[in-house]
Design a protein around this motif. Sequence first.
Motif, mmCIF file in Angstrom:
data_model
loop_
_atom_site.group_PDB
_atom_site.id
_atom_site.type_symbol
_atom_site.label_atom_id
_atom_site.label_comp_id
_atom_site.label_asym_id
_atom_site.label_seq_id
_atom_site.Cartn_x
_atom_site.Cartn_y
_atom_site.Cartn_z
ATOM 1 N N SER A 50 1.008 -1.466 -0.067
ATOM 2 C CA SER A 50 -0.453 0.112 -0.058
ATOM 3 C C SER A 50 0.857 0.692 -0.250
ATOM 4 O O SER A 50 1.970 1.249 0.619
ATOM 5 C CB SER A 50 -1.203 -0.245 1.781
ATOM 6 O OG SER A 50 -1.812 1.291 1.580
ATOM 7 N N SER A 52 1.446 5.085 0.912
ATOM 8 C CA SER A 52 0.639 6.062 1.982
ATOM 9 C C SER A 52 0.738 7.951 1.758
ATOM 10 O O SER A 52 1.145 7.006 0.148
ATOM 11 C CB SER A 52 1.231 6.085 3.162
ATOM 12 O OG SER A 52 3.074 6.285 3.085
ATOM 13 N N ASP A 53 -0.228 8.079 2.360
ATOM 14 C CA ASP A 53 -0.386 9.704 1.390
ATOM 15 C C ASP A 53 1.340 10.332 1.611
ATOM 16 O O ASP A 53 1.858 11.557 0.417
ATOM 17 C CB ASP A 53 -1.038 10.252 2.006
ATOM 18 C CG ASP A 53 -2.353 10.168 1.959
ATOM 19 O OD1 ASP A 53 -2.467 9.593 1.479
ATOM 20 O OD2 ASP A 53 -3.072 10.278 3.148
ATOM 21 N N ASP A 54 2.158 10.073 2.560
ATOM 22 C CA ASP A 54 3.932 10.671 1.805
ATOM 23 C C ASP A 54 4.324 9.829 1.362
ATOM 24 O O ASP A 54 5.708 9.676 1.940
ATOM 25 C CB ASP A 54 3.630 10.302 3.848
ATOM 26 C CG ASP A 54 4.234 9.399 4.193
ATOM 27 O OD1 ASP A 54 4.178 8.179 4.008
ATOM 28 O OD2 ASP A 54 5.080 8.914 5.192
#
Length: 146
Positions: A50, A52-54
């Motif tokens: 996955s 992540s946003d960062d």
Amino acid sequence: MNRKEFVIKCASCLGLGGLALLAPGCAGTRYFSALIEGADLIIPKSEFSSLSDDGKVTQRKYVIAHNDKLEYPIYVYDVGNDSYTALWMQCTHQGTELQAFGDRLQCPAHGSEFTNYGLVQNGPADKNLRSFPVKVDGGNLRISLS
Ligand code: FES
């Protein structure tokens, strides 16, 4: 709760942004359509990754795979050391589709719970979940449906 209701529930969790983190059944659950080759359901290992946003890649502990030819989805859990469990998400009590909450599966009908190995943890169900052999084949998992 059936599959459609579950997807709607998760979609509504996503719509609530940060509140999704408070709903362990929604946050991070990967629910996807898997291919069937012969008697095997094919799960790309990449489905466990996955972004992540960062921009960091994190690993999911489980994914839920479905295929139109299957009456119920299959929960696939990464137990570590390239080993996985694959469980039929049909409650052994009266057949309701189970919900995944991390390393356990719960029945919305009467509350039975199962471990990520398919073992009954709480009744009224008194039989373990159907499980499938999983082989690691390069970048894929092959779940034998026969
Ligand atoms: S159908 Fe699952 S506990 Fe009854």
